[in-house]
Design an enzyme around this catalytic site. Structure first.
Site, PDB file in Angstrom:
ATOM      1  N   GLY A 152       0.826  -1.214   0.000  1.00 42.28           N
ATOM      2  CA  GLY A 152       0.000   0.000   0.000  1.00 42.28           C
ATOM      3  C   GLY A 152       0.854   1.255   0.000  1.00 42.28           C
ATOM      4  N   ASP A 169      -2.769 -13.379   4.861  1.00 45.79           N
ATOM      5  CA  ASP A 169      -3.974 -12.557   4.706  1.00 45.79           C
ATOM      6  C   ASP A 169      -4.564 -12.298   6.089  1.00 45.79           C
ATOM      7  N   GLN A 195      -8.939  -2.645   4.550  1.00 45.56           N
ATOM      8  CA  GLN A 195      -9.763  -2.114   3.468  1.00 45.56           C
ATOM      9  C   GLN A 195      -9.853  -0.631   3.803  1.00 45.56           C
ATOM     10  N   SER A 196      -9.147   0.218   3.051  1.00 41.83           N
ATOM     11  CA  SER A 196      -8.920   1.591   3.516  1.00 41.83           C
ATOM     12  C   SER A 196      -9.750   2.661   2.800  1.00 41.83           C
ATOM     13  N   SER A 239      -7.111   5.772  12.729  1.00 45.45           N
ATOM     14  CA  SER A 239      -7.437   6.804  11.739  1.00 45.45           C
ATOM     15  C   SER A 239      -8.251   7.958  12.327  1.00 45.45           C
ATOM     16  N   GLU A 250     -10.615   9.149  10.878  1.00 41.54           N
ATOM     17  CA  GLU A 250     -12.021   8.845  10.559  1.00 41.54           C
ATOM     18  C   GLU A 250     -12.788   8.427  11.808  1.00 41.54           C
ATOM     19  N   TYR A 283     -16.225   1.919   7.762  1.00 41.42           N
ATOM     20  CA  TYR A 283     -14.759   1.930   7.898  1.00 41.42           C
ATOM     21  C   TYR A 283     -14.354   2.550   9.242  1.00 41.42           C
ATOM     22  N   ARG A 315      -0.373   7.589  -3.714  1.00 45.54           N
ATOM     23  CA  ARG A 315      -1.733   7.445  -3.206  1.00 45.54           C
ATOM     24  C   ARG A 315      -2.612   6.729  -4.238  1.00 45.54           C
ATOM     25  N   VAL A 368      -9.327  11.443  -2.952  1.00 45.53           N
ATOM     26  CA  VAL A 368      -9.633  12.706  -3.640  1.00 45.53           C
ATOM     27  C   VAL A 368      -8.391  13.485  -4.088  1.00 45.53           C
ATOM     28  N   ARG A 425     -21.423  10.862   0.016  1.00 43.73           N
ATOM     29  CA  ARG A 425     -21.452   9.697   0.910  1.00 43.73           C
ATOM     30  C   ARG A 425     -22.732   9.674   1.724  1.00 43.73           C
TER      31      ARG A 425
HETATM   32  P1  NAP Z   1      -3.719   1.391   1.010  1.00 43.46           P
HETATM   33  O1  NAP Z   1      -2.826   2.065   0.028  1.00 43.46           O
HETATM   34  O2  NAP Z   1      -5.142   1.126   0.645  1.00 43.46           O
HETATM   35  O3  NAP Z   1      -3.031  -0.021   1.384  1.00 43.46           O
HETATM   36  C1  NAP Z   1      -3.733  -1.029   2.060  1.00 43.46           C
HETATM   37  C2  NAP Z   1      -2.840  -2.249   2.167  1.00 43.46           C
HETATM   38  O4  NAP Z   1      -3.557  -3.282   2.880  1.00 43.46           O
HETATM   39  C3  NAP Z   1      -2.446  -2.866   0.816  1.00 43.46           C
HETATM   40  O5  NAP Z   1      -1.105  -3.304   0.906  1.00 43.46           O
HETATM   41  C4  NAP Z   1      -3.376  -4.077   0.717  1.00 43.46           C
HETATM   42  O6  NAP Z   1      -2.860  -5.120  -0.076  1.00 43.46           O
HETATM   43  C5  NAP Z   1      -3.414  -4.510   2.167  1.00 43.46           C
HETATM   44  N1  NAP Z   1      -4.544  -5.397   2.484  1.00 43.46           N
HETATM   45  C6  NAP Z   1      -5.863  -5.118   2.337  1.00 43.46           C
HETATM   46  N2  NAP Z   1      -6.604  -6.154   2.765  1.00 43.46           N
HETATM   47  C7  NAP Z   1      -5.733  -7.108   3.190  1.00 43.46           C
HETATM   48  C8  NAP Z   1      -5.887  -8.405   3.733  1.00 43.46           C
HETATM   49  N3  NAP Z   1      -7.086  -8.957   3.915  1.00 43.46           N
HETATM   50  N4  NAP Z   1      -4.772  -9.104   4.070  1.00 43.46           N
HETATM   51  C9  NAP Z   1      -3.550  -8.579   3.885  1.00 43.46           C
HETATM   52  N5  NAP Z   1      -3.341  -7.351   3.352  1.00 43.46           N
HETATM   53  C10 NAP Z   1      -4.423  -6.636   3.009  1.00 43.46           C
HETATM   54  O7  NAP Z   1      -3.744   2.179   2.390  1.00 43.46           O
HETATM   55  P2  NAP Z   1      -2.714   3.279   2.972  1.00 43.46           P
HETATM   56  O8  NAP Z   1      -3.144   4.617   2.556  1.00 43.46           O
HETATM   57  O9  NAP Z   1      -1.320   2.818   2.702  1.00 43.46           O
HETATM   58  O10 NAP Z   1      -3.031   3.166   4.532  1.00 43.46           O
HETATM   59  C11 NAP Z   1      -2.360   2.235   5.363  1.00 43.46           C
HETATM   60  C12 NAP Z   1      -3.158   2.001   6.626  1.00 43.46           C
HETATM   61  O11 NAP Z   1      -3.329   3.221   7.328  1.00 43.46           O
HETATM   62  C13 NAP Z   1      -4.573   1.456   6.418  1.00 43.46           C
HETATM   63  O12 NAP Z   1      -4.864   0.620   7.515  1.00 43.46           O
HETATM   64  C14 NAP Z   1      -5.443   2.691   6.477  1.00 43.46           C
HETATM   65  O13 NAP Z   1      -6.758   2.357   6.849  1.00 43.46           O
HETATM   66  C15 NAP Z   1      -4.710   3.483   7.535  1.00 43.46           C
HETATM   67  N6  NAP Z   1      -4.858   4.926   7.469  1.00 43.46           N
HETATM   68  C16 NAP Z   1      -4.568   5.572   6.306  1.00 43.46           C
HETATM   69  C17 NAP Z   1      -4.635   6.951   6.261  1.00 43.46           C
HETATM   70  C18 NAP Z   1      -4.302   7.704   5.000  1.00 43.46           C
HETATM   71  O14 NAP Z   1      -4.662   8.875   4.909  1.00 43.46           O
HETATM   72  N7  NAP Z   1      -3.606   7.087   4.052  1.00 43.46           N
HETATM   73  C19 NAP Z   1      -4.986   7.674   7.426  1.00 43.46           C
HETATM   74  C20 NAP Z   1      -5.261   6.966   8.590  1.00 43.46           C
HETATM   75  C21 NAP Z   1      -5.170   5.595   8.615  1.00 43.46           C
HETATM   76  P3  NAP Z   1      -3.159  -5.228  -1.667  1.00 43.46           P
HETATM   77  O15 NAP Z   1      -2.050  -4.454  -2.321  1.00 43.46           O
HETATM   78  O16 NAP Z   1      -3.079  -6.691  -1.887  1.00 43.46           O
HETATM   79  O17 NAP Z   1      -4.523  -4.639  -1.918  1.00 43.46           O
HETATM   80  N1  GDD Z   2     -12.657   9.860  -2.781  1.00 45.58           N
HETATM   81  C1  GDD Z   2     -13.339  10.954  -3.115  1.00 45.58           C
HETATM   82  N2  GDD Z   2     -13.762  11.113  -4.410  1.00 45.58           N
HETATM   83  N3  GDD Z   2     -13.597  11.865  -2.153  1.00 45.58           N
HETATM   84  C2  GDD Z   2     -14.271  12.982  -2.530  1.00 45.58           C
HETATM   85  C3  GDD Z   2     -14.704  13.207  -3.834  1.00 45.58           C
HETATM   86  C4  GDD Z   2     -14.447  12.220  -4.828  1.00 45.58           C
HETATM   87  O1  GDD Z   2     -14.807  12.341  -5.989  1.00 45.58           O
HETATM   88  N4  GDD Z   2     -15.337  14.413  -3.871  1.00 45.58           N
HETATM   89  C5  GDD Z   2     -15.296  14.916  -2.645  1.00 45.58           C
HETATM   90  N5  GDD Z   2     -14.646  14.054  -1.815  1.00 45.58           N
HETATM   91  C6  GDD Z   2     -14.465  14.235  -0.365  1.00 45.58           C
HETATM   92  C7  GDD Z   2     -15.017  13.069   0.448  1.00 45.58           C
HETATM   93  O2  GDD Z   2     -16.438  13.174   0.577  1.00 45.58           O
HETATM   94  C8  GDD Z   2     -14.254  13.270   1.755  1.00 45.58           C
HETATM   95  O3  GDD Z   2     -14.935  14.174   2.586  1.00 45.58           O
HETATM   96  C9  GDD Z   2     -12.925  13.891   1.313  1.00 45.58           C
HETATM   97  O4  GDD Z   2     -13.095  14.287  -0.053  1.00 45.58           O
HETATM   98  C10 GDD Z   2     -11.722  12.969   1.427  1.00 45.58           C
HETATM   99  O5  GDD Z   2     -12.030  11.732   0.799  1.00 45.58           O
HETATM  100  P1  GDD Z   2     -10.906  10.603   0.549  1.00 45.58           P
HETATM  101  O6  GDD Z   2      -9.737  11.178  -0.154  1.00 45.58           O
HETATM  102  O7  GDD Z   2     -11.607   9.446  -0.083  1.00 45.58           O
HETATM  103  O8  GDD Z   2     -10.376  10.254   2.010  1.00 45.58           O
HETATM  104  P2  GDD Z   2     -11.145   9.998   3.397  1.00 45.58           P
HETATM  105  O9  GDD Z   2     -10.928  11.212   4.250  1.00 45.58           O
HETATM  106  O10 GDD Z   2     -12.526   9.541   3.182  1.00 45.58           O
HETATM  107  O11 GDD Z   2     -10.335   8.759   3.979  1.00 45.58           O
HETATM  108  C11 GDD Z   2      -8.903   8.740   3.949  1.00 45.58           C
HETATM  109  O12 GDD Z   2      -8.386   9.313   5.119  1.00 45.58           O
HETATM  110  C12 GDD Z   2      -8.709   8.607   6.333  1.00 45.58           C
HETATM  111  C13 GDD Z   2      -8.085   9.393   7.484  1.00 45.58           C
HETATM  112  O13 GDD Z   2      -8.915  10.460   7.833  1.00 45.58           O
HETATM  113  C14 GDD Z   2      -8.486   7.274   3.790  1.00 45.58           C
HETATM  114  O14 GDD Z   2      -7.107   7.214   3.559  1.00 45.58           O
HETATM  115  C15 GDD Z   2      -8.782   6.463   5.041  1.00 45.58           C
HETATM  116  O15 GDD Z   2      -8.226   5.151   4.910  1.00 45.58           O
HETATM  117  C16 GDD Z   2      -8.150   7.196   6.237  1.00 45.58           C
HETATM  118  O16 GDD Z   2      -8.398   6.491   7.430  1.00 45.58           O
END
Ligand code: NAP
Ligand code: GDD
Length: 321
Positions: free
Chosen positions: A11, A56, A81-82, A123, A125, A147, A182, A187, A276
């Protein structure tokens, strides 16, 4: 040589964390799930420096085996599942991965390597519709998506195993972190990829949902440093990580389009399909604890982050043309 096991290594954030740990001299193991086509793009440049183990979060035995084989000093549980919208379409699967998956990982560690330090990817969230702003470690959770609800479970089971079994478990409550790696459906990347496509004549509009939503967006490369620091402390604890700044989706569009010499109003259209069922209107971090205890602070500003992503998308698409 320290050993680390990373779940979610393929990821966005897992790939930056793997790079950081390799640079620090760790032996890095990554848990990957089997796929008919390998998805190693984000870690292709370090594949010769890491060891991949198949497993897994749905499969308890595979997690026990992964901990046994890697015998880690540190375990970083980033797999989940993120994507928030998918959690309404697949709420049960989201709970299996993002909630119970954490318990499975903790059980594997408890059985095989109880003194391993554990990081859970919690998170912002989880704060969801909270009234308090900015949010810190004491802010009440009010998740607004399956989520977010699943992540609240993951948070508490991590705390519970710390209290029940005296395990070194930390929650990083991370706010949105982004990068050129990303996923395209989030977004920031959706916008920067569209800007690149429009700039190169490959698209002429961008459909988005709620333009008024506000987030605290930082750079994933900065945030993995905070993740690592949490496991280097004397005591396990939970930390909020974010920039302390909030921007709307509309501002994100303004910055990204204007950087490419475009006016976002000429291209962005609102499509209710991207709204949403329950929105998180605004999130902003108070990460003063992490700044004080970990000595962490972000190094990339919102504008720099978005410009970095636009540059990377233009470069990538130019090479594809
Ligand atoms: P991401 O790009 O969606 O990566 C998710 C990872 O989880 C991928 O490597 C995916 O593998 C793996 N995975 C999903 N289901 C699995 C399963 N059943 N068994 C083993 N591996 C599995 O997410 P990210 O942005 O790097 O975020 C990393 C973590 O931080 C997540 O837990 C997310 O919820 C959390 N988080 C993210 C943010 C953010 O803004 N990015 C903020 C707060 C928390 P595949 O490649 O096989 O799909
Ligand atoms: N994805 C998406 N697509 N979001 C949109 C769009 C669109 O077309 N238009 C507006 N948005 C708004 C969403 O409604 C949300 O309020 C905001 O943009 C951010 O959406 P995402 O980028 O999908 O991220 P997220 O905030 O829902 O979730 C991410 O951040 C979390 C931490 O706060 C993910 O990375 C989560 O895994 C993570 O936990």
């Amino acid at each position: 040589m320290k050993k680390a096991l990373i779940t979610g290594i393929t990821g966005q954030t897992g790939s930056y964390l793997a790079e950081l740990l390799v640079d620090k001299g760790y032996k890095v193991f990554g848990l990957i799930r089997r796929a008919s086509v390998e998805r190693h793009e984000r870690i292709s440049h370090i594949l010769d420096k890491i060891t991949l183990l198949q497993g897994d979060l749905l499969d308890q035995y595979s997690l026990i085996e992964a901990v046994k084989k890697s015998n880690p000093d540190e375990v970083y549980n980033l797999a989940a599942q993120s994507f928030v919208p998918t959690s309404w379409n697949q709420p049960v699967l989201t709970a299996e991965f993002t909630s119970v998956g954490v318990t499975r990982m903790l059980e594997a560690i408890r059985l095989m390597k109880k003194d391993a330090k554990f990081y859970q990817a919690s998170s912002s969230e989880m704060f969801g519709a909270t009234e308090e702003s900015p949010q810190n470690e004491r802010t009440r959770f009010h998740p607004r998506s399956p989520y977010g609800v699943a992540k609240v479970y993951g948070y508490w089971i991590t705390v519970n195993y710390r209290e029940s079994y005296d395990m070194f478990n930390c929650n990083g409550i991370l706010f949105n972190h982004e990068s050129p790696r990303r996923g395209l459906e989030f977004v920031t990347r959706k916008v920067t990829n569209a800007v690149a496509m429009i700039k190169l004549g490959m698209a002429d509009e961008l459909l988005l949902g709620n333009l008024e939503a506000r987030r605290d967006w930082g750079f994933a490369g900065d945030y993995v440093k905070a993740i690592w620091l949490m496991l280097q402390q004397d005591k396990p604890d939970d930390y909020v990580i974010g920039t302390g700044e909030m921007h709307s989706v509309k501002e994100l569009c303004e910055v990204a389009f204007s950087y490419a010499g475009l006016n976002y109003e000429d291209y962005v259209k609102v499509d209710k399909a991207f709204y949403r069922p329950a929105e998180v209107d605004k999130l902003m971090a108070d990460s003063s604890k992490a700044r004080k205890v970990l000595g962490w602070k972000p190094s990339v500003s919102f504008k720099e982050l978005i410009e970095m992503m636009v540059d990377a998308d233009i470069e990538r698409l130019k090479n594809k043309k």
